[in-house]
Design a protein around this motif. Structure first.
Motif, short mmCIF file in Angstrom:
data_model
loop_
_atom_site.label_atom_id
_atom_site.label_comp_id
_atom_site.label_asym_id
_atom_site.label_seq_id
_atom_site.Cartn_x
_atom_site.Cartn_y
_atom_site.Cartn_z
N ARG A 47 0.86 -1.18 0.00
CA ARG A 47 0.00 0.00 0.00
C ARG A 47 0.89 1.23 0.00
O ARG A 47 2.10 1.12 0.08
CB ARG A 47 -0.89 0.01 1.26
N HIS A 52 -0.03 -3.68 4.17
CA HIS A 52 -1.35 -3.81 4.78
C HIS A 52 -1.25 -4.72 6.00
O HIS A 52 -0.75 -5.83 5.90
CB HIS A 52 -2.31 -4.40 3.75
N ASP A 56 -8.95 -7.22 4.50
CA ASP A 56 -10.17 -6.44 4.29
C ASP A 56 -11.27 -7.40 3.85
O ASP A 56 -11.22 -7.93 2.74
CB ASP A 56 -9.95 -5.36 3.22
N HIS A 157 -16.08 -1.80 4.00
CA HIS A 157 -15.43 -3.10 4.24
C HIS A 157 -15.10 -3.21 5.72
O HIS A 157 -15.20 -2.22 6.45
CB HIS A 157 -14.16 -3.26 3.38
N HIS A 159 -11.93 -3.94 8.04
CA HIS A 159 -10.49 -4.20 8.18
C HIS A 159 -10.30 -4.98 9.48
O HIS A 159 -10.73 -4.54 10.54
CB HIS A 159 -9.71 -2.88 8.22
#
Ligand SMILES: [Zn+2]
Length: 570
Positions: A47, A52, A56, A157, A159
């Motif tokens: 990212r 990350h 997600d 979403h 996470h």
């Protein structure tokens, strides 16, 4: 008899193994969301400025799905932020793990009450709370909140993270879920392969040449078409993605390793990493390609100041030194989090050419060593680069472009070069700007416009802590924020409304905001990505069916202030 005893033993072994599987299933983590297994982001995915730190989970483009605790435990931390993870719950479990649920739309009743009490007593929407151990107990599978899109989220979403409680180091989480087993059956896909010619000068001025290589694909095996002719020091780069299943987005790989003549010289593993080292991603990828073309090419070599713990290298550091007429068999393995693998093979042959080094070093640039602090003073500005901010030694350049006399541009090295720590930029305002000394800020000029950089006035100079190289300039902000009422006006009857909404617009960004009903502070939630300030009307806070006064106070990053007030009936 012996035979019989053996088969009895076998039965015992099978039964024990079987009961262990059952046990494993019952002690496995509870799904945080009751939707078919599907993710839009994987652990360790590349990212912007980080890897990350979780997965997600997809929520079908909608918010409001129940979010369940993976294990029993207690709420150890709650954070409400207008940016980043937004509304987040952290739960510590007796098994030594902490689970994290981020970008929530809201919390379960008991957590929401705890948060709201704190927000009213601290008079702040943004709070970070650390409840006492066992103060908010949570059962396995208990609803702790609702999925959302809060903070800096790019779409609805959930996470989700699993961390080791003691170190707060996150790990690849999906292996803890029974229903994820066997869902990822496809190997990572190879997208691009590059060879980089790493001549000494090119490398030091950060303008390494690269060439794209053509390859064939046969199932999960890739082969570079031609024998590559090369010489001197080279490096390889690949771009690879993983699709978890047919309804997954493009996700990231878990491990890449490079073999030269059957010897592993470079290996990158993304199974677990500390937050403090996540920025090394910018030294692992071809940062210039990311900035210019948004490619995510992993460079299979390691810069001197790249200390990422997931790297394993031999003394070559992944560089390959090609000698004349020698043959190098290259093999690159790419693995996903479920253990599916793809392989790329190529042959490089040493081919000695007398090539002149084309690049020259500008007389204006100076060689900076990464392991030292550097103070660079020039007419009108100063740069301080801390020790270990650069990923390697490099020739550094800087200049002031005064084409626009009123507003010079400060070119600080090259936007394609990554930096690990922030550097200080200090600009002396010219006479035109000096009269605005308390309303000046430093802006970063990117391709699209100007990014505000948090700046302060230090004895007549404007100083900012900058996270990237490139072009900077001084700007003035004397314009207060705009407060645009969305569903309210003076003397309005709001009986049919459940919320009060304002849009806040400002060029440098909103710094503070506060709302008062009948002279008492009330909770307004701030969502900068939608520029929306919202209050949920609550009959436990204000008397229903009566007239009220409302006042809104807002300031921007340069402390320009605005106010709005009106009466309303609710
Ligand atoms: Zn995420």
């Amino acid at each position: 008899m012996i035979r019989l005893a053996f088969s009895k033993l076998l039965v015992v072994i099978i039964l024990t193994t079987f009961s262990q599987i059952i046990k494993c299933q019952t002690t496995g983590f509870y799904n945080p969301i009751a939707l078919p297994p599907s993710i839009s982001g994987s652990f360790g995915e590349i990212r912007s400025d980080h890897f990350h730190s979780g997965v997600d989970f997809r929520t079908n483009g909608k918010t409001g799905f129940r979010v369940y605790s993976s294990e029993k435990g207690y709420v150890s931390r709650i954070k409400v932020s207008a940016v980043g993870f937004g509304k987040t719950v952290y739960i510590d479990h007796p098994n030594g793990f902490t689970t994290v649920y981020a970008h929530l739309d809201g919390f379960s009743k008991k957590i929401a009450q705890y948060v709201e009490n704190a927000q009213y007593s601290l008079r702040s929407f943004e709070v970070e709370l650390f409840p006492e151990k066992n103060e908010i107990l949570i059962e396995k599978g208990e609803i702790i909140g609702f999925s959302g899109n809060s903070g800096s989220s790019g779409g609805p979403h959930l996470h989700y993270e699993i961390r080791y409680t003691s170190s707060q180091i996150p790990m690849a989480p999906l292996k803890h879920f029974e229903n994820w087993k066997n869902t990822d059956t496809s190997a990572p896909t190879l997208n691009k392969v590059y060879i980089y010619q790493i001549d000494s000068i090119n490398y030091l001025i950060d303008s390494t040449e690269r060439k794209s290589l053509k390859f064939n694909k046969n199932r999960n095996n890739y082969q570079v078409v031609d024998t590559i002719k090369a010489y001197g020091r080279i490096g390889l780069g690949i771009e690879s993605y993983d699709y978890v299943n047919e309804n997954s987005n493009r996700c990231g790989f878990s491990e890449i390793s490079l073999k030269v003549n059957d010897k592993i010289t470079y290996k990158l593993s993304l199974d677990s990493f500390a937050f403090a080292e996540t920025k090394y991603v910018n030294s692992i990828i071809d940062y210039g390609a990311k900035i210019l073309t948004n490619e995510e090419v992993v460079q299979l070599w390691v810069d001197d100041n790249n200390k990422f713990s997931g790297l394993n290298i031999d003394k070559s550091k992944g560089f390959i030194t090609i000698e004349n007429n020698k043959v190098y068999n290259i093999s690159i393995d790419i693995e996903d989090h479920a253990g599916n693998t793809a392989n790329l093979k190529m042959i490089i042959k040493g081919f000695n050419v007398q090539k002149k080094e084309i690049s020259t070093i500008s007389s204006k640039s100076t060689l900076l060593e990464f392991n030292k602090e550097h103070k660079i003073s020039a007419k009108g500005y100063e740069i301080i680069i801390p020790k270990d901010a650069l990923y390697r030694n490099l020739y550094f350049s800087h200049s002031m472009d005064s084409t626009n006399k009123k507003q010079p541009i400060y070119r600080i090295h090259n936007p394609k070069t990554p930096i690990h720590k922030r550097f200080t930029l200090r600009i002396e305002p010219n006479s035109f700007y000096y009269k605005y000394i308390n309303k000046l800020y430093i802006g970063y000029i990117n391709g699209k416009g100007i990014e505000f950089v948090d700046s302060k006035n230090t004895s007549g100079s404007i100083e900012a802590s900058c996270s990237k190289f490139g072009s900077y300039t001084l700007l003035v902000d004397t314009i207060p924020p705009q407060i645009k009422p969305i569903n309210i006006s003076n003397k309005k009857n709001l009986l049919s409304e459940s919320k009060i909404n304002f849009q806040l617009i400002d060029e440098t960004g909103i710094n503070t905001y506060a709302g008062y009903i009948d002279n008492d502070w009330v909770l307004f939630e701030w969502d900068p990505k939608n520029e929306m300030l919202t209050h949920v009307l609550d009959k436990t806070r204000i008397k229903p069916n009566s007239w009220h006064t409302l006042k809104i106070e807002v300031s921007d990053k340069l402390n320009n202030k605005s106010e709005f007030s009106c009466d309303f009936f609710w």
